[in-house]
Design a protein around this motif. Structure first.
Motif, PDB file in Angstrom:
ATOM      1  N   SER A 144     -73.444  98.097 -23.029  1.00  0.00           N
ATOM      2  CA  SER A 144     -72.990  98.034 -21.637  1.00  0.00           C
ATOM      3  C   SER A 144     -72.838  96.616 -21.110  1.00  0.00           C
ATOM      4  CB  SER A 144     -73.975  98.786 -20.726  1.00  0.00           C
ATOM      5  OG  SER A 144     -73.966 100.165 -20.987  1.00  0.00           O
ATOM      6  N   LEU A 145     -73.219  95.614 -21.890  1.00  0.00           N
ATOM      7  CA  LEU A 145     -73.218  94.221 -21.421  1.00  0.00           C
ATOM      8  C   LEU A 145     -72.440  93.349 -22.387  1.00  0.00           C
ATOM      9  CD1 LEU A 145     -76.986  93.864 -20.390  1.00  0.00           C
ATOM     10  CD2 LEU A 145     -75.043  94.421 -18.911  1.00  0.00           C
ATOM     11  N   ARG A 146     -71.335  92.780 -21.913  1.00  0.00           N
ATOM     12  CA  ARG A 146     -70.452  92.002 -22.785  1.00  0.00           C
ATOM     13  C   ARG A 146     -70.048  90.700 -22.095  1.00  0.00           C
ATOM     14  NH1 ARG A 146     -65.985  95.567 -23.934  1.00  0.00           N
ATOM     15  NH2 ARG A 146     -67.414  96.530 -25.423  1.00  0.00           N
ATOM     16  N   LEU A 147     -70.005  89.632 -22.878  1.00  0.00           N
ATOM     17  CA  LEU A 147     -69.546  88.336 -22.391  1.00  0.00           C
ATOM     18  C   LEU A 147     -68.074  88.137 -22.737  1.00  0.00           C
ATOM     19  CD1 LEU A 147     -72.533  86.087 -23.568  1.00  0.00           C
ATOM     20  CD2 LEU A 147     -72.220  87.165 -21.329  1.00  0.00           C
ATOM     21  N   ILE A 148     -67.345  87.504 -21.816  1.00  0.00           N
ATOM     22  CA  ILE A 148     -65.979  87.073 -22.106  1.00  0.00           C
ATOM     23  C   ILE A 148     -65.804  85.651 -21.583  1.00  0.00           C
ATOM     24  CG2 ILE A 148     -64.994  89.398 -22.084  1.00  0.00           C
ATOM     25  CD1 ILE A 148     -63.898  88.763 -19.246  1.00  0.00           C
ATOM     26  N   ARG A 149     -64.866  84.936 -22.145  1.00  0.00           N
ATOM     27  CA  ARG A 149     -64.549  83.588 -21.673  1.00  0.00           C
ATOM     28  C   ARG A 149     -63.583  83.669 -20.487  1.00  0.00           C
ATOM     29  NH1 ARG A 149     -65.333  78.731 -24.397  1.00  0.00           N
ATOM     30  NH2 ARG A 149     -66.484  78.872 -26.369  1.00  0.00           N
ATOM     31  N   THR A 150     -63.915  82.933 -19.416  1.00  0.00           N
ATOM     32  CA  THR A 150     -63.048  82.922 -18.228  1.00  0.00           C
ATOM     33  C   THR A 150     -62.955  81.489 -17.691  1.00  0.00           C
ATOM     34  OG1 THR A 150     -65.000  83.586 -16.915  1.00  0.00           O
ATOM     35  CG2 THR A 150     -63.438  85.316 -17.551  1.00  0.00           C
ATOM     36  N   PRO A 151     -62.374  80.572 -18.435  1.00  0.00           N
ATOM     37  CA  PRO A 151     -62.331  79.173 -18.016  1.00  0.00           C
ATOM     38  C   PRO A 151     -61.441  78.954 -16.794  1.00  0.00           C
ATOM     39  CG  PRO A 151     -60.915  79.522 -19.921  1.00  0.00           C
ATOM     40  CD  PRO A 151     -61.667  80.802 -19.708  1.00  0.00           C
ATOM     41  N   GLY A 152     -61.697  77.861 -16.111  1.00  0.00           N
ATOM     42  CA  GLY A 152     -60.886  77.504 -14.953  1.00  0.00           C
ATOM     43  C   GLY A 152     -61.655  76.624 -13.994  1.00  0.00           C
ATOM     44  N   HIS A 153     -62.791  77.111 -13.499  1.00  0.00           N
ATOM     45  CA  HIS A 153     -63.656  76.270 -12.667  1.00  0.00           C
ATOM     46  C   HIS A 153     -64.223  75.141 -13.512  1.00  0.00           C
ATOM     47  CE1 HIS A 153     -66.636  75.181  -9.635  1.00  0.00           C
ATOM     48  NE2 HIS A 153     -67.568  75.267 -10.566  1.00  0.00           N
ATOM     49  N   SER A 154     -64.542  75.455 -14.765  1.00  0.00           N
ATOM     50  CA  SER A 154     -64.917  74.464 -15.777  1.00  0.00           C
ATOM     51  C   SER A 154     -64.426  74.994 -17.115  1.00  0.00           C
ATOM     52  CB  SER A 154     -66.435  74.235 -15.804  1.00  0.00           C
ATOM     53  OG  SER A 154     -67.088  75.293 -16.476  1.00  0.00           O
ATOM     54  N   TRP A 176     -65.027  82.569  -8.828  1.00  0.00           N
ATOM     55  CA  TRP A 176     -64.944  82.645  -7.369  1.00  0.00           C
ATOM     56  C   TRP A 176     -66.278  82.140  -6.831  1.00  0.00           C
ATOM     57  CZ3 TRP A 176     -62.671  86.717 -10.099  1.00  0.00           C
ATOM     58  CH2 TRP A 176     -61.363  87.065  -9.749  1.00  0.00           C
ATOM     59  N   TRP A 177     -66.266  81.270  -5.828  1.00  0.00           N
ATOM     60  CA  TRP A 177     -67.521  80.825  -5.234  1.00  0.00           C
ATOM     61  C   TRP A 177     -68.130  81.907  -4.354  1.00  0.00           C
ATOM     62  CZ3 TRP A 177     -66.815  75.180  -3.039  1.00  0.00           C
ATOM     63  CH2 TRP A 177     -66.326  74.344  -4.066  1.00  0.00           C
ATOM     64  N   ARG A 178     -67.269  82.625  -3.634  1.00  0.00           N
ATOM     65  CA  ARG A 178     -67.695  83.588  -2.621  1.00  0.00           C
ATOM     66  C   ARG A 178     -66.531  84.552  -2.391  1.00  0.00           C
ATOM     67  NH1 ARG A 178     -67.269  78.316  -0.422  1.00  0.00           N
ATOM     68  NH2 ARG A 178     -65.409  78.100   0.887  1.00  0.00           N
ATOM     69  N   PRO A 179     -66.715  85.600  -1.589  1.00  0.00           N
ATOM     70  CA  PRO A 179     -65.644  86.590  -1.429  1.00  0.00           C
ATOM     71  C   PRO A 179     -64.315  86.039  -0.929  1.00  0.00           C
ATOM     72  CG  PRO A 179     -67.712  87.493  -0.636  1.00  0.00           C
ATOM     73  CD  PRO A 179     -67.979  86.047  -0.953  1.00  0.00           C
ATOM     74  N   ASN A 180     -64.335  84.934  -0.201  1.00  0.00           N
ATOM     75  CA  ASN A 180     -63.062  84.370   0.287  1.00  0.00           C
ATOM     76  C   ASN A 180     -62.562  83.225  -0.580  1.00  0.00           C
ATOM     77  OD1 ASN A 180     -64.947  82.465   1.003  1.00  0.00           O
ATOM     78  ND2 ASN A 180     -64.149  82.110   3.069  1.00  0.00           N
ATOM     79  N   GLY A 181     -63.049  83.114  -1.766  1.00  0.00           N
ATOM     80  CA  GLY A 181     -62.511  82.134  -2.723  1.00  0.00           C
ATOM     81  C   GLY A 181     -63.425  80.966  -3.011  1.00  0.00           C
ATOM     82  N   PRO A 182     -62.975  79.758  -2.721  1.00  0.00           N
ATOM     83  CA  PRO A 182     -61.685  79.404  -2.120  1.00  0.00           C
ATOM     84  C   PRO A 182     -60.516  79.667  -3.077  1.00  0.00           C
ATOM     85  CG  PRO A 182     -62.790  77.431  -2.905  1.00  0.00           C
ATOM     86  CD  PRO A 182     -63.761  78.552  -3.112  1.00  0.00           C
ATOM     87  N   VAL A 183     -59.360  79.914  -2.503  1.00  0.00           N
ATOM     88  CA  VAL A 183     -58.180  80.148  -3.342  1.00  0.00           C
ATOM     89  C   VAL A 183     -57.922  78.929  -4.217  1.00  0.00           C
ATOM     90  CG1 VAL A 183     -55.695  80.554  -3.322  1.00  0.00           C
ATOM     91  CG2 VAL A 183     -57.180  81.784  -1.718  1.00  0.00           C
ATOM     92  N   GLU A 184     -57.919  77.749  -3.618  1.00  0.00           N
ATOM     93  CA  GLU A 184     -57.751  76.507  -4.366  1.00  0.00           C
ATOM     94  C   GLU A 184     -59.125  75.873  -4.568  1.00  0.00           C
ATOM     95  OE1 GLU A 184     -55.056  74.910  -5.681  1.00  0.00           O
ATOM     96  OE2 GLU A 184     -53.810  76.649  -5.219  1.00  0.00           O
ATOM     97  N   ASP A 185     -59.704  76.102  -5.717  1.00  0.00           N
ATOM     98  CA  ASP A 185     -61.021  75.549  -6.048  1.00  0.00           C
ATOM     99  C   ASP A 185     -60.905  74.027  -6.130  1.00  0.00           C
ATOM    100  OD1 ASP A 185     -63.366  74.681  -7.296  1.00  0.00           O
ATOM    101  OD2 ASP A 185     -63.464  76.412  -8.633  1.00  0.00           O
ATOM    102  N   PRO A 186     -61.576  73.282  -5.251  1.00  0.00           N
ATOM    103  CA  PRO A 186     -61.418  71.825  -5.258  1.00  0.00           C
ATOM    104  C   PRO A 186     -62.037  71.149  -6.469  1.00  0.00           C
ATOM    105  CG  PRO A 186     -63.119  72.461  -3.703  1.00  0.00           C
ATOM    106  CD  PRO A 186     -62.469  73.728  -4.161  1.00  0.00           C
ATOM    107  N   VAL A 187     -62.845  71.870  -7.208  1.00  0.00           N
ATOM    108  CA  VAL A 187     -63.505  71.303  -8.386  1.00  0.00           C
ATOM    109  C   VAL A 187     -62.755  71.636  -9.675  1.00  0.00           C
ATOM    110  CG1 VAL A 187     -65.662  71.295  -9.709  1.00  0.00           C
ATOM    111  CG2 VAL A 187     -65.740  71.380  -7.216  1.00  0.00           C
ATOM    112  N   ALA A 188     -61.975  72.707  -9.658  1.00  0.00           N
ATOM    113  CA  ALA A 188     -61.322  73.183 -10.877  1.00  0.00           C
ATOM    114  C   ALA A 188     -60.356  72.158 -11.447  1.00  0.00           C
ATOM    115  CB  ALA A 188     -60.593  74.493 -10.605  1.00  0.00           C
TER     116      ALA A 188
END
Length: 224
Positions: A144-154, A176-188
């Motif tokens: 029931s527990l699986r890891l996947i790669r989701t790069p982008g923020h880092s 996602w930092w929080r429910p409202n994004g941010p859409v444009e991650d300033p760190v990504a």
């Protein structure tokens, strides 16, 4: 939330192809997840724009004999993690696994609380003095527990997919930092890659647990 390794921005065609491929693959993977995990958000995080400082959303996931903590990062007090855990009848030594979505200190600060646990990141499993290399993509802690790669923020971002009786829950770190994004991650370093990863998660899950906020529905209202 610093970055160390830049990514090359993909072309629009490459991004679209990668998105379609990732969406199909992840949807298929989610369909094969068992549905026996249970999760609890121990503490809901915040960022400078939503709280008095920076704190991580720290979660507990259990399935079978596995007791998993996700992103034991910065909090105002360790009691914000250990108190809710104690209410579940568990102490630090009961935790078998820790998943780190990425290696920014705000999401990893308190990993040392769980000294007996296996620690999982994008490339290896660490336990006591043992370092076992493995790619996180598709790695299963349980059925029931699986890891996947989701790069982008880092570059090293990973997501934990948890199959529960209510649906699939994605613990995404700062994808996602929080429910409202941010859409444009300033760190990504790579917004196109981050969007591809977000689409991949949205196609596979019902609920998203972000890095610094409350869980939210993985639906058309999720910021891209």
């Amino acid at each position: 939330m610093t970055n160390t390794t830049p990514h090359t921005l993909p072309t629009a065609t490459a991004t679209a192809t990668a998105t379609a491929t990732a969406t199909t693959e992840t949807s298929n993977e989610a369909a094969t997840l068992a549905r026996t995990a249970v999760f609890t958000v121990l503490t809901t995080g915040y960022t400078l724009s939503t709280g008095p400082g920076v704190a991580a959303t720290v979660s507990y996931v259990t399935d079978g004999d596995r007791h998993v903590i996700v992103d034991p990062g910065m909090v105002a007090s360790r009691d914000r993690i250990l108190g809710p855990l104690a209410e579940l009848g568990l102490g630090p030594d009961d935790i078998t696994d820790v998943v780190l979505s990425h290696h920014h200190p705000d999401n990893t600060m308190n990993v040392g609380l769980f000294g007996r646990a296996r620690v999982h990141d994008h490339k290896a499993i660490y336990e006591a003095d043992q370092w076992t290399d493995r790619d996180a993509e598709g790695h299963e802690l349980t059925p029931s527990l699986r890891l996947i790669r989701t790069p982008g923020h880092s570059p090293e971002d990973i997501t934990l997919l948890a199959g529960t009786a209510e649906g699939v829950v994605a613990f995404v770190g700062d994808l996602w930092w929080r429910p409202n994004g941010p859409v444009e991650d300033p760190v990504a370093p790579d917004h196109a890659l981050q969007r591809t990863s977000r689409l991949r998660v949205l196609a596979a899950t019902d609920v998203i647990v972000p890095g610094h906020g409350a869980p939210f529905a993985a639906d058309e209202n999720a910021p891209l």
